[in-house]
Design a protein around this motif. Structure first.
Motif, PDB file in Angstrom:
ATOM      1  N   GLN A  46      46.986  39.215  35.721  1.00 13.83           N
ATOM      2  CA  GLN A  46      48.144  40.053  35.307  1.00 13.83           C
ATOM      3  C   GLN A  46      48.716  39.721  33.941  1.00 13.83           C
ATOM      4  O   GLN A  46      49.008  40.516  33.025  1.00 13.83           O
ATOM      5  CB  GLN A  46      49.051  40.568  36.232  1.00 13.83           C
ATOM      6  N   ILE A  49      46.275  40.388  31.022  1.00  8.92           N
ATOM      7  CA  ILE A  49      46.193  41.801  30.631  1.00  8.92           C
ATOM      8  C   ILE A  49      47.448  42.136  29.468  1.00  8.92           C
ATOM      9  O   ILE A  49      47.257  42.752  28.484  1.00  8.92           O
ATOM     10  CB  ILE A  49      46.136  42.614  31.840  1.00  8.92           C
ATOM     11  N   GLU A  53      47.521  43.090  25.564  1.00  9.39           N
ATOM     12  CA  GLU A  53      47.850  44.380  24.816  1.00  9.39           C
ATOM     13  C   GLU A  53      48.703  43.953  23.682  1.00  9.39           C
ATOM     14  O   GLU A  53      48.954  44.360  22.810  1.00  9.39           O
ATOM     15  CB  GLU A  53      48.964  45.052  26.078  1.00  9.39           C
ATOM     16  N   ALA A  74      41.043  41.419  36.570  1.00  8.89           N
ATOM     17  CA  ALA A  74      41.252  41.151  35.180  1.00  8.89           C
ATOM     18  C   ALA A  74      40.356  41.502  33.993  1.00  8.89           C
ATOM     19  O   ALA A  74      40.788  42.392  33.058  1.00  8.89           O
ATOM     20  CB  ALA A  74      42.008  39.814  34.950  1.00  8.89           C
ATOM     21  N   HIS A  77      39.841  45.326  33.756  1.00  6.93           N
ATOM     22  CA  HIS A  77      41.027  46.023  33.009  1.00  6.93           C
ATOM     23  C   HIS A  77      41.008  45.793  31.471  1.00  6.93           C
ATOM     24  O   HIS A  77      41.428  46.581  30.791  1.00  6.93           O
ATOM     25  CB  HIS A  77      42.495  45.438  33.719  1.00  6.93           C
ATOM     26  N   ILE A  78      40.707  44.475  31.266  1.00  8.72           N
ATOM     27  CA  ILE A  78      40.733  44.161  29.855  1.00  8.72           C
ATOM     28  C   ILE A  78      39.622  44.866  29.153  1.00  8.72           C
ATOM     29  O   ILE A  78      40.112  45.472  27.942  1.00  8.72           O
ATOM     30  CB  ILE A  78      40.552  42.747  29.503  1.00  8.72           C
TER      31      ILE A  78
END
Length: 138
Positions: A46, A49, A53, A74, A77-78
Motif C-alpha cells: 500500500q 502504491i 503516485e 501491489a 496496482h502499480i
C-alpha cells in the motif's frame, strides 16, 4: 513539472520490503552508485502504491511477501497506474514454480534475496534502460 532530458539518465528507484534492515541496506547500496537515486522506501504494498503516485520511479525492487498488501497485489496496482515502471520481484521464496504463475504479467524480473549486490544493481540498470525506452516511445 517539466523534466529535462538530461535528468533521465538518473534512475529513480523505490525499495519495498517489510524488513527495515533490507530497505536501508539496499538504499545504501544503490546510493553509492552513479546515476541511481532512491526516491522512496516502503514497508508494504500500500505504501509502495502511494510512493509510485508521488515519485514516478523507473524501477521498483519489490518484496513479494509483506503484511497489509503483498508484492503480488501491489505490482498489479502499480502497473495499472504506471505501466512503464519496471518491477523486480525481490524474494527469498524458494518456489521454483514462482516464475510460471499467472501473476508474472505484472512483474518484469525476479531476483532472489541471496543474489550478489552487483548483480541486483546491474538488473536495476538494465530495467531502468527499458523504462526510459518505454517513456521515450510513448
Amino acid at each position: 513539472m517539466l523534466m529535462l532530458s538530461c535528468e533521465s539518465s538518473t534512475l529513480r528507484v523505490i525499495v519495498v520490503d517489510d524488513h527495515e534492515l533490507t530497505r536501508l541496506t539496499l538504499k545504501l547500496a544503490f546510493s553509492c552508485q552513479e546515476n541511481i537515486h532512491v526516491v522512496g522506501l516502503a514497508s508494504n504494498g500500500q505504501e509502495a502504491i502511494e510512493l509510485v503516485e508521488r515519485t514516478q520511479p523507473d524501477v521498483i525492487v519489490l518484496d513479494l511477501q509483506m503484511p497489509i498488501m503483498d508484492g503480488w497485489d501491489a505490482s498489479r496496482h502499480i502497473k495499472a497506474i504506471a505501466p512503464n515502471t519496471q518491477i523486480i520481484a525481490y524474494s527469498s521464496v524458494e518456489d521454483v514454480k514462482l516464475q510460471d504463475t499467472k501473476e508474472v504479467g505484472s512483474l518484469d524480473a525476479f531476483c532472489k534475496k541471496d543474489v550478489p549486490t552487483k548483480e541486483l544493481i546491474a538488473l536495476v540498470r538494465q530495467l531502468g534502460k527499458k523504462s526510459e525506452n518505454h517513456s521515450v516511445a510513448s
